[in-house]
Design a protein around this motif. Structure first.
Motif, PDB file in Angstrom:
ATOM      1  N   ASN A 227       0.524   5.850   0.422  1.00 46.43           N
ATOM      2  CA  ASN A 227       0.098   6.897   0.756  1.00 46.43           C
ATOM      3  C   ASN A 227       0.474   8.048  -0.432  1.00 46.43           C
ATOM      4  O   ASN A 227       1.669   8.457  -0.154  1.00 46.43           O
ATOM      5  CB  ASN A 227       0.031   7.401   1.940  1.00 46.43           C
ATOM      6  CG  ASN A 227      -0.895   8.557   2.323  1.00 46.43           C
ATOM      7  OD1 ASN A 227      -0.986   9.475   1.377  1.00 46.43           O
ATOM      8  ND2 ASN A 227      -1.614   8.851   3.371  1.00 46.43           N
TER       9      ASN A 227
ATOM     10  N   LYS B 216       0.761  -1.216  -0.186  1.00 52.96           N
ATOM     11  CA  LYS B 216      -0.330  -0.111   0.031  1.00 52.96           C
ATOM     12  C   LYS B 216       0.711   1.227  -0.043  1.00 52.96           C
ATOM     13  O   LYS B 216       2.074   1.270   0.466  1.00 52.96           O
ATOM     14  CB  LYS B 216      -0.963  -0.121   1.373  1.00 52.96           C
ATOM     15  CG  LYS B 216      -1.759  -1.141   1.097  1.00 52.96           C
ATOM     16  CD  LYS B 216      -2.828  -0.977   2.609  1.00 52.96           C
ATOM     17  CE  LYS B 216      -4.046  -1.782   2.329  1.00 52.96           C
ATOM     18  NZ  LYS B 216      -4.896  -1.595   3.746  1.00 52.96           N
TER      19      LYS B 216
ATOM     20  N   SER C 240      -3.687   5.351   2.337  1.00 51.52           N
ATOM     21  CA  SER C 240      -2.871   4.196   1.880  1.00 51.52           C
ATOM     22  C   SER C 240      -3.769   3.217   1.044  1.00 51.52           C
ATOM     23  O   SER C 240      -4.812   2.646   1.633  1.00 51.52           O
ATOM     24  CB  SER C 240      -1.835   3.887   2.842  1.00 51.52           C
ATOM     25  OG  SER C 240      -1.078   4.431   3.216  1.00 51.52           O
TER      26      SER C 240
END
Length: 303
Positions: free
Chosen positions: A31, A29, A94
């Motif tokens: 962000n 993941k 994220s």
């Protein structure tokens, strides 16, 4: 002593495994909002071709119609945006590759207003929702499909150690003249944004109207028509960023666009097959078939 050593070893291995697991989740993941360099800017060019074809001839119906529809062009042929403005297309937190999220239209509309100040995310005709009718004493709920489905969605399509690619789809329209009840409603806008994660800059930005026939609805003075606009797009490229990209994790463009379409239309989740293939599949899985005829005559002996 040996038992304590064994317990300590097991505990150490467990903690190490947990750390590896958490690290793996973190790398899956990202962000994107935290990577932007807010001091950078990007110049975006706008293109808007004249209407090339109309189904019913509405743009030429009268001098008033000609004035509304024959001279459409970008409000700003070139416009500079702070890179921070492109956060409009980024997820709030994220996300992994393949994730779809909805966009805030208030943040997206400044880009569309480079075409025309009348850009809005609220469709003037959108009769979606539910209705109910009564048949033989039974109340039946009907789902009405809107002529337009409002909103905007984006998807993280690909990721590399240095770059990220977002694709998006937007449904919006332009109010050309309130008194004339004049609207210019593209079928959709689609686009992509490539972010340089290392520099925090935008490498590529492209927002456009797919150039298929009858890709815009127009309305004016109570009349309506479907027209074709060959080119309507916003485009920007960072001339200093031309390195090759090798995606580490990615889904195909087709899969990403299908996911975006399904976010607007639940009907996109319905399996679609040719008639003969559907019959075989239905018989094998003991499932019913829903036949939808949109044009022509249905004649197939297999059903």
């Amino acid at each position: 002593m040996q038992r304590n050593w064994l317990v300590s070893t097991v505990l150490a291995v467990s903690i190490f495994g947990l750390c590896i697991s958490l690290l793996s989740c973190a790398t899956n993941k990202i962000n994107l909002r935290k990577t932007l360099d807010t001091k950078e800017t990007l110049q975006v060019q706008a293109y808007w071709d004249p209407i090339a074809d109309a189904s019913l001839g509405l743009p030429d119906h009268s001098p008033k119609h000609v004035a509304l529809f024959k001279n459409l062009s970008p409000a700003h042929v070139s416009r500079e945006y702070d890179v921070d403005t492109f956060k409009a297309f980024f997820p709030k937190g994220s996300v992994p590759v393949g994730h779809v999220w909805d966009l805030d239209m208030d943040e997206v509309l400044p880009f569309l207003r480079q075409f025309h100040p009348g850009a809005t995310g609220e469709m003037h005709i959108n009769p979606g929702g539910e209705a109910a009718i009564e048949i033989f004493g039974r109340r039946i709920t009907l789902i009405k499909v809107g002529l337009e489905s409002e909103g905007a969605f984006a998807c993280l399509r690909a990721l590399s150690p240095t770059y990220a690619e977002i694709v998006f789809r937007i449904h919006a329209e332009f109010q050309l003249d309130e008194e004339a009840r004049a609207y210019f409603t593209p079928a959709q806008f689609i686009g992509r944004l490539i972010l340089n994660r290392h520099n925090g800059t935008i490498r590529d930005f492209w927002l456009h109207l797919p150039p298929r026939n009858t890709n815009v609805d127009i309305n004016a003075f109570g009349g309506a028509d479907m027209v074709y606009v060959p080119r309507m797009e916003l485009i920007a490229q960072n001339a200093h960023d031309e390195s090759d990209i090798v995606w580490e994790t990615a889904i195909t463009e087709v899969v990403a666009q299908s996911a975006l379409k399904a976010s607007f239309y639940k009907s996109a989740e319905i399996e679609r097959h040719p008639v003969k293939e559907a019959v075989v599949k239905a018989q094998a899985e003991n499932r019913p078939i829903h036949v939808l005829l949109t044009w022509g005559v249905f004649d197939d002996e297999s059903c």
